[in-house]
Write an enzyme that holds these catalytic residues in place. Structure first.
Site, mmCIF file in Angstrom:
data_model
loop_
_atom_site.group_PDB
_atom_site.id
_atom_site.type_symbol
_atom_site.label_atom_id
_atom_site.label_comp_id
_atom_site.label_asym_id
_atom_site.label_seq_id
_atom_site.Cartn_x
_atom_site.Cartn_y
_atom_site.Cartn_z
ATOM 1 C CD GLN A 34 52.373 -104.194 44.728
ATOM 2 O OE1 GLN A 34 51.417 -104.956 44.633
ATOM 3 N NE2 GLN A 34 53.033 -103.756 43.669
ATOM 4 C CB CYS A 35 53.204 -106.104 52.720
ATOM 5 S SG CYS A 35 52.797 -106.927 54.261
ATOM 6 N N GLY A 36 50.587 -104.626 53.855
ATOM 7 C CA GLY A 36 50.092 -103.713 54.883
ATOM 8 C C GLY A 36 51.178 -103.310 55.871
ATOM 9 C CG PHE A 37 52.918 -105.797 58.406
ATOM 10 C CD1 PHE A 37 52.585 -105.260 59.641
ATOM 11 C CD2 PHE A 37 52.320 -106.983 58.019
ATOM 12 C CE1 PHE A 37 51.671 -105.893 60.481
ATOM 13 C CE2 PHE A 37 51.404 -107.629 58.848
ATOM 14 C CZ PHE A 37 51.079 -107.078 60.080
ATOM 15 C CB THR A 38 54.941 -101.799 52.700
ATOM 16 O OG1 THR A 38 54.687 -103.067 52.079
ATOM 17 C CG2 THR A 38 55.992 -101.056 51.904
#
Length: 163
Positions: A34-38
């Site tokens: 659930q990360c912006g970098f996922t």
């Protein structure tokens, strides 16, 4: 320098050892669902597929230390990675990359390749460490570093690329 004898546990509970990967180029990444970098799972998977037969292994280590961005259990993490991004590279049990309970692998990596201004702490998910076939950590890359930048560095390291 050879890889240290560090036990690793896959999401499915299988026990391995870091030395099982000796002789391969490793791209070790602390990951989160659930990360912006996922979305980096996609180019990481493509990189793994492109070079696995030439000696590369991408290794994912889920981490929930940054904004609680990996809240799931092993089954949820594995299912998310497989169904959303088709991940086939090895995924290991959720671990800490900073603090008192830092996984031994990340202790090793952070000493071998400190961050900006010599800091050891990992700042966010999707920090990447590149290890050459002899076990030497050759690079540490920030989450925003593009996979193409890392690919340019790793290609000459691949055992299949050696004369």
């Amino acid at each position: 320098m050879s890889l240290p004898n560090i036990p690793l546990i896959r999401l499915d509970g299988r026990v391995e050892n870091l030395t099982d990967y000796a002789g391969r180029v490793l791209l070790i990444v602390n990951v989160a669902s659930q990360c912006g970098f996922t979305p980096q799972y996609q180019p990481l998977q493509a990189l793994h597929q492109r070079y696995a037969d030439q000696g590369l292994t991408v290794m994912g280590f889920p981490c929930n230390q940054f904004g609680s961005q990996e809240p799931g259990d092993a089954e949820q993490i594995g299912q998310f990675c497989e169904t959303r991004f088709g991940v086939t590279f090895p995924l290991f049990e959720k671990c800490d990359v900073n603090g008192a309970n830092t996984h031994p692998l990340f202790k090793f990596l952070k000493v071998a390749a400190p961050g900006l201004l010599g800091t050891q702490a990992i700042k966010w998910n999707f920090t990447k460490f590149l290890v050459d076939p002899s076990g030497r950590v050759v690079g540490r890359y920030a989450p925003a570093t593009g996979i193409d930048t890392i690919e340019a560095v790793l290609k000459p390291l691949l055992p299949a690329a050696q004369p």
